[in-house]
Design a protein around this motif. Structure first.
Motif, short mmCIF file in Angstrom:
data_model
loop_
_atom_site.label_atom_id
_atom_site.label_comp_id
_atom_site.label_asym_id
_atom_site.label_seq_id
_atom_site.Cartn_x
_atom_site.Cartn_y
_atom_site.Cartn_z
N SER A 80 1.30 6.76 1.27
CA SER A 80 0.17 5.83 1.29
C SER A 80 -0.59 5.90 -0.04
CB SER A 80 -0.77 6.18 2.43
OG SER A 80 -1.96 5.43 2.32
N SER A 81 -0.82 4.73 -0.65
CA SER A 81 -1.50 4.71 -1.94
C SER A 81 -2.95 5.20 -1.82
CB SER A 81 -1.47 3.31 -2.54
OG SER A 81 -2.12 2.38 -1.71
N LYS A 82 -3.57 4.96 -0.67
CA LYS A 82 -4.96 5.41 -0.48
C LYS A 82 -5.05 6.94 -0.45
CE LYS A 82 -6.81 1.44 1.94
NZ LYS A 82 -7.41 0.93 3.19
N THR A 83 -4.15 7.58 0.30
CA THR A 83 -4.21 9.04 0.38
C THR A 83 -3.78 9.69 -0.93
OG1 THR A 83 -2.01 9.11 1.38
CG2 THR A 83 -3.89 9.15 2.88
N ALA A 98 0.80 -1.21 0.00
CA ALA A 98 0.00 0.00 0.00
C ALA A 98 0.84 1.28 0.00
CB ALA A 98 -0.93 0.00 1.21
N GLY A 121 -4.22 8.33 -3.92
CA GLY A 121 -5.37 8.13 -4.82
C GLY A 121 -6.48 9.13 -4.55
N ALA A 122 -6.77 9.37 -3.28
CA ALA A 122 -7.80 10.35 -2.93
C ALA A 122 -7.39 11.76 -3.34
CB ALA A 122 -8.08 10.29 -1.42
#
Length: 137
Positions: A99-102, A65, A104-105
């Motif tokens: 972080s890939s989630k942050t 991630a 991406g967002a």
């Protein structure tokens, strides 16, 4: 001490010699990680293949991630995944972290939704000057 490539016994089979390129290539492929990550794991837990395997299994999910912008293959992968340029991906990582989630967002927030194009068709009831002239002739 350099590893003996002729020795294939049980004692040698369970150890990872990071000083030997063929062993690094073999174990990296076996564990499905980069040589750099393999060397870091060996440095952390020792040369035992069992210990390195357990360490990698434990840390692999968390590592997936994260975006490592220092690795060109990761930049290529994540920029294709997010459909952005590598420069934009690096800027997003610098802005919000690895972080890939942050990331991406952050990238999704930066994209404006595409507006539907208005139809350029003219209504059939209205005649333009060209149509009027043609009918008159």
């Amino acid at each position: 001490m350099a590893d003996n490539s002729k020795k294939r016994g049980g004692a040698d089979r369970g150890l990872i010699a990071v000083s030997e390129p063929y062993e690094v290539a073999y174990w990296s492929k076996k564990f499905k990680i980069t040589p750099a990550k393999l060397k870091a794991a060996v440095k952390k837990v020792g040369h035992s293949a069992k210990k390195v395997g357990a360490y990698i299994k434990l840390h692999k999910a968390a590592d997936r991630a994260r975006i490592a912008v220092s690795q060109p293959y990761e930049v290529s992968y994540w920029s294709k995944k997010f459909k952005v340029t590598p420069a934009r991906l690096k800027a997003a990582v610098a802005a919000v972290g690895h972080s890939s989630k942050t990331v991406g967002a952050h990238l999704a927030k930066g994209k404006a939704p595409k507006k539907a194009k208005k139809s350029a068709r003219k209504s059939p009831g209205k005649m333009t000057k060209k149509r009027t002239k043609r009918k008159a002739a």
